[in-house]
Design an enzyme around this catalytic site. Sequence first.
Site, short mmCIF file in Angstrom:
data_model
loop_
_atom_site.label_atom_id
_atom_site.label_comp_id
_atom_site.label_asym_id
_atom_site.label_seq_id
_atom_site.Cartn_x
_atom_site.Cartn_y
_atom_site.Cartn_z
N MET A 83 34.74 -14.47 -9.76
CA MET A 83 33.41 -13.85 -9.76
C MET A 83 33.38 -12.64 -10.68
SD MET A 83 33.34 -12.62 -5.87
CE MET A 83 33.98 -11.05 -5.35
N HIS A 84 32.26 -12.47 -11.32
CA HIS A 84 32.13 -11.37 -12.28
C HIS A 84 30.68 -10.94 -12.52
CE1 HIS A 84 31.05 -14.78 -14.78
NE2 HIS A 84 30.56 -13.94 -15.66
N ARG A 85 29.72 -11.64 -11.92
CA ARG A 85 28.32 -11.28 -12.18
C ARG A 85 28.03 -9.88 -11.69
NH1 ARG A 85 26.66 -14.30 -15.41
NH2 ARG A 85 27.42 -16.40 -15.19
N ARG B 111 35.89 -6.85 -15.23
CA ARG B 111 34.82 -6.10 -14.56
C ARG B 111 35.07 -6.04 -13.05
NH1 ARG B 111 29.16 -5.36 -15.02
NH2 ARG B 111 28.92 -6.49 -16.97
#
Length: 372
Positions: free
Chosen positions: A212-214, A247
């Site tokens: 996940m990175h959004r 991120r």
Amino acid sequence: GPIICVVGARPNFMKMAPILRALAEHVPPLPFLLVHTGQHYDRDMSDQLFDDLQLPRPDINLEVGSASHAVQTAEVMRRFEPILDTHQPRCVIVVGDVNSTLACTLVAVKKGIAVAHVEAGLRSNDRAMPEEINRILTDQIADRLYTTERSAEDNLRREGIGLDRLCFVGNVMIDSLLHSRAHARSFLETLRLSGVDYSLFGVSKPYGVVTMHRPSNVDQPETLRGLLETLAEVSKRLPLIFALHPRTRANIEKFELSALIDSSRMVLLPPQGYLEMLGLLLDATVVLTDSGGLQEETTALGIPCLTLRENTERPITIEQGTNTLVGVDRNAIISGINEIFLGNGKHGNIPELWDGNTAKRIVADLAQWMQS
Ligand code: UD1
């Protein structure tokens, strides 16, 4: 002049690799230059993928690096313009929906250079997503639009785009997947390469893969905490291999959430190479992700995917594939996992034209279109 092919961020590389092969194999070959904007620059976000995908080294690297959306987009534009002046390309090919995609499209179109957009017409209908803005604007001004699924046509028509600009070709990312599948690394080899002593972990098959990175999932402490708590709960049942985007890693540290995932049932890995990720996917029981590409790759491989988002711009993965939207809600995620354990995971079907020949169709159309 040559065709200029643009890549910028990790999900662009797997889309461009088969296109470059098809340009080289076309009779007669279509000369091209590969421009890397440098939006992604770490070895494990960029160089490694070039090796894995047998992508030629970029002819030009604009080295823009990370910055705010405005600065990053502006820097790509500023540095891309002189490239067009020097090389006078007959056409520019952009892929996907990252900031580099929009920036290069805007520069080329204003110089009267034709732009072809690969993966056009996808819409999440969520304008809080930076990619959605990039998609809408790129499609509005690009000259030739190559689509991956039929839903794109309705989206583009609704935005007043003439259907004569469209060409339904299928999914170029699946070209890469099928091309590389035989070279995927095994699960244990991947852990070993990442320096994980798996004997120390309770991790073995079956396992789940997480990415996940959004910004919507990882930029707010409460949301990220909730997701990590749910993943920790899932991992008690199914060990998880978690490939951490820079991120996400930075935010876990910043919000002091590391303890939540410090578990012998969760292996944390740096961003993975393409062949490593593919190997992890092939043996996975389930994938939990907010990535766009993984929703499609799991559908192509017939592996259940729980998407940690409220919406998707790739509805065919839900309607025909193995994808289920679970958002960030604990109960939805847990019940998705339960269904898979009960044997009710989706098997899905391969969507139309996700057959490994999309790049050839693109290049055949492009060659004809550039002549007319
Ligand atoms: C970008 C794309 C997103 C895509 C994702 C895949 C946009 C708007 N977003 O998001 O659609 O799904 O790539 O990875 O274009 N960083 C590094 N090393 C790198 C690159 C980035 O450490 O090589 C870190 C930096 O702290 C940077 C942050 O990641 O500030 C975000 O990078 P950026 O390119 O702005 O967006 P992504 O979140 O990677």
